[in-house]
Design an enzyme around this catalytic site. Structure first.
Site, PDB file in Angstrom:
ATOM      1  N   ASP A   5      45.116  51.388  37.524  1.00 27.48           N
ATOM      2  CA  ASP A   5      43.939  50.591  37.868  1.00 27.48           C
ATOM      3  C   ASP A   5      44.319  49.293  38.572  1.00 27.48           C
ATOM      4  O   ASP A   5      43.664  48.870  39.520  1.00 27.48           O
ATOM      5  CB  ASP A   5      43.175  50.267  36.583  1.00 27.48           C
TER       6      ASP A   5
ATOM      7  N   GLU B  21      39.003  28.699  33.289  1.00 30.67           N
ATOM      8  CA  GLU B  21      40.434  28.727  33.613  1.00 30.67           C
ATOM      9  C   GLU B  21      40.518  29.209  35.050  1.00 30.67           C
ATOM     10  O   GLU B  21      40.252  30.367  35.343  1.00 30.67           O
ATOM     11  CB  GLU B  21      41.171  29.652  32.646  1.00 30.67           C
TER      12      GLU B  21
ATOM     13  N   LYS C 189      32.027  41.010  31.023  1.00 30.45           N
ATOM     14  CA  LYS C 189      32.068  41.730  32.289  1.00 30.45           C
ATOM     15  C   LYS C 189      33.487  41.713  32.838  1.00 30.45           C
ATOM     16  O   LYS C 189      33.997  40.666  33.226  1.00 30.45           O
ATOM     17  CB  LYS C 189      31.124  41.133  33.333  1.00 30.45           C
TER      18      LYS C 189
ATOM     19  N   GLY D  70      34.257  29.396  39.872  1.00 37.28           N
ATOM     20  CA  GLY D  70      34.146  28.526  38.703  1.00 37.28           C
ATOM     21  C   GLY D  70      33.197  27.368  38.942  1.00 37.28           C
ATOM     22  O   GLY D  70      32.417  26.984  38.062  1.00 37.28           O
ATOM     23  N   SER D  71      33.245  26.805  40.138  1.00 35.69           N
ATOM     24  CA  SER D  71      32.356  25.712  40.486  1.00 35.69           C
ATOM     25  C   SER D  71      30.896  26.155  40.457  1.00 35.69           C
ATOM     26  O   SER D  71      30.017  25.446  39.950  1.00 35.69           O
ATOM     27  CB  SER D  71      32.724  25.165  41.867  1.00 35.69           C
TER      28      SER D  71
ATOM     29  N   GLU E  53      46.151  28.467  46.858  1.00 42.18           N
ATOM     30  CA  GLU E  53      46.630  29.620  46.105  1.00 42.18           C
ATOM     31  C   GLU E  53      46.580  30.877  46.973  1.00 42.18           C
ATOM     32  O   GLU E  53      45.522  31.224  47.494  1.00 42.18           O
ATOM     33  CB  GLU E  53      45.748  29.795  44.863  1.00 42.18           C
TER      34      GLU E  53
ATOM     35  N   CYS F 106      47.588  33.204  38.019  1.00 39.59           N
ATOM     36  CA  CYS F 106      47.000  31.885  38.301  1.00 39.59           C
ATOM     37  C   CYS F 106      48.004  30.762  38.104  1.00 39.59           C
ATOM     38  O   CYS F 106      47.954  29.740  38.791  1.00 39.59           O
ATOM     39  CB  CYS F 106      45.771  31.659  37.428  1.00 39.59           C
TER      40      CYS F 106
ATOM     41  N   GLY G  32      39.135  32.814  36.747  1.00 39.92           N
ATOM     42  CA  GLY G  32      39.078  33.298  38.117  1.00 39.92           C
ATOM     43  C   GLY G  32      39.268  32.177  39.110  1.00 39.92           C
ATOM     44  O   GLY G  32      39.930  31.171  38.822  1.00 39.92           O
ATOM     45  N   SER G  33      38.656  32.314  40.258  1.00 36.13           N
ATOM     46  CA  SER G  33      38.885  31.381  41.353  1.00 36.13           C
ATOM     47  C   SER G  33      38.101  30.086  41.169  1.00 36.13           C
ATOM     48  O   SER G  33      37.050  30.056  40.513  1.00 36.13           O
ATOM     49  CB  SER G  33      38.498  32.020  42.682  1.00 36.13           C
TER      50      SER G  33
END
Length: 491
Positions: A91, A252, A177, A235-236, A385, A286, A230-231
């Site tokens: 996966d 995070e 999710k 997140g924002s 990143e 990350c 995540g990114s």
């Protein structure tokens, strides 16, 4: 392999019957189809979680009672560890030994939070000393309520464990999710929780897209807390959406973590940890230490050794013995990482090795491990990143310069320093503006220790007791204790 949604203790098709493909990144073949949740499915799941929390008594169980479920889940993961690890490989693409390690860590995470759940029974309340002896006061910890959790694709089962285990230990119910491109092992977690007898509604797992199912979780008014890994841009948006209902949030997010190597370091040891810090999990980490700062005295020798060892890394299908670098997770991710390398070259960076599809791999999202030198400090390659097996390396002269370069970032997730001088290493570690700091290593992660970042790398901490506190509210209970009349209005 499971294909349905897990809602309220039952397996069910998506409300509108939608599905999506599961693609093996090593072969680009469709290996399965799974349900794509809609807002209607999310509403049913949140209502189930709400009922399990408000009416069915999950938060009223003792910590010891919840711990029994957590340990049963841990045992269920271990009983199927190799099978689940194989699912993770087909996966996600990571080599089997890495996946096997991740699955073992996920089981350990459930065991750890089982222990913390039991400790909640030992410390149910904290007495508070007051200046007025007529009153007594105490602080108690209570679960926040229904948690909505959205996890990334780089550590599918482990990131699920980081959210689910502390939430359940605290007495919360949860709607999870998983990432759209790596949902298989999250569904296996649901099956294991079901076999463990977890009450209906306590854990709900919905597969689907972030823009549909994820957004519905974020926007649902009966979700009390959002946990996201995540990114930064996503997140924002989650933080802004949560502000509408004043939801509790833990985030995070991304990183562009520095690794400072002083000239007294052992070069082979430094090369080993540099490689582990960026090529593990195909660099899709990350906290990856993707900005390497090496003191001038050993820079040329270390770079030559790093290039030499990087070229030896065996690339291939993660199910093959000896493979240390699998494919990137998806076609989209492969395209983005290749584009980042090309942009770095255009900006003036030099490719010391790698940077292209390896020979003999016509199928699969493979990319050679890549070392970039002479990377301009203002370029995206140095500052943003990339989330792939791409490392930037440059020399520095003094300790002060290294610290300045290391901290010159909008991120602050992790940082590392290598030196035989323990006093200097501690001094530099203290100077880093990052939530996770490693000395003479990179990337070791322990369930017992806090995980999270400064600046744009997030809010809150996961793991350890800090992870449990993410899912707890603090309540003050104060009693007028003397039997006297208050007598302010009625004399």
């Amino acid at each position: 392999m499971r294909s349905e949604l897990y809602i309220d203790g039952k397996w069910t098709a998506a409300a509108k019957g939608r599905t999506f493909d599961v693609v093996n990144p090593a072969t680009e073949e469709v290996i399965h189809r799974i349900a794509a949740a809609t807002p209607e499915d999310v509403d049913v799941a949140v209502k189930a979680a709400r009922r399990a929390f408000d009416k069915d008594g999950w938060p009223k169980l003792s910590g010891a009672q919840r711990a029994k479920y957590l340990r049963a889940i841990a045992d269920g993961i271990r009983a199927r560890q190799s099978e689940i690890a194989r699912l993770e490989v087909i996966d996600n693409g990571k080599p089997f030994p890495e996946a096997d390690w991740d699955v073992a860590d996920a089981a350990g995470c459930f065991d750890f939070y089982a222990g913390l759940a039991e400790q909640l029974d030992n410390n149910p309340e904290e007495p508070i000393a007051l200046a007025d002896a007529r009153f007594t006061s105490k602080a108690v910890k209570e679960p926040i309520g229904v948690a909505g959790a959205i996890i990334p694709w780089n550590y599918p089962l482990l990131m699920a464990a980081w959210k689910v285990a502390p939430a359940l230990a605290a007495g919360c119910t949860i709607v999870l999710k998983p990432a759209e491109v790596t949902s298989l092992t999250a569904l296996e977690l649901a099956a294991i929780a079901d076999e463990a007898g977890l009450p209906p509604g306590v854990l709900n797992i919905l597969t689907g897209s972030g823009s549909v199912a994820g957004q519905a979780i974020i926007d649902h008014k009966h979700v009390d807390k959002l946990a996201f890994t995540g990114s930064g841009p996503v997140g924002s948006k989650i933080m802004a959406a949560a502000a509408r209902d004043i939801k509790r949030v833990s985030l995070e997010l991304g990183g562009k973590s520095p690794f400072v190597v002083f000239d007294d370091a052992d070069i082979d040891e430094a090369v080993e940890w540099i490689m582990f810090g960026i090529f593990w999990n195909q660099g899709q980490v990350c906290s990856a230490t993707s900005r390497i700062l090496v003191q001038e005295g050993i820079y040329d020798r270390l770079l030559a050794r790093l290039v030499e060892e990087t070229k030896k890394i065996r690339i291939g299908d993660g199910l093959e013995d000896g493979v240390l670098l699998g494919p990137l997770v998806s076609k989209r991710q492969h395209e983005q990482v290749v584009a980042a390398i090309e942009a770095a070259k255009t900006a003036g960076a030099t490719v010391a090795c790698g940077g292209k599809r390896p020979e003999g791999f016509d199928k699969g999202y493979y990319l050679e491990p890549t070392i970039l030198t002479e990377v301009p400090l203002e370029s995206d390659a140095w500052r943003e990143e990339i989330f792939g097996p791409v490392v930037c390396i440059r020399p520095f002269s003094t300790e002060a310069e290294a610290i300045e370069l290391a901290n010159d970032s909008r991120f602050g997730l992790a940082a590392a320093v290598m030196s035989k001088d323990d006093v200097r290493a501690e001094r530099v570690a203290s100077a880093f503006r990052a939530g996770i700091v490693w000395i003479n290593c990179s990337q070791p992660t322990f369930t017992e220790a806090p995980w999270g970042g400064y600046k744009e790398s997030g809010i809150g901490r996961e793991l350890g007791r800090w992870g449990l506190e993410n899912y707890l509210e603090t309540k003050q209970i104060t009693r007028f204790a003397t039997g006297e009349k208050w007598g302010w209005y009625i004399k």
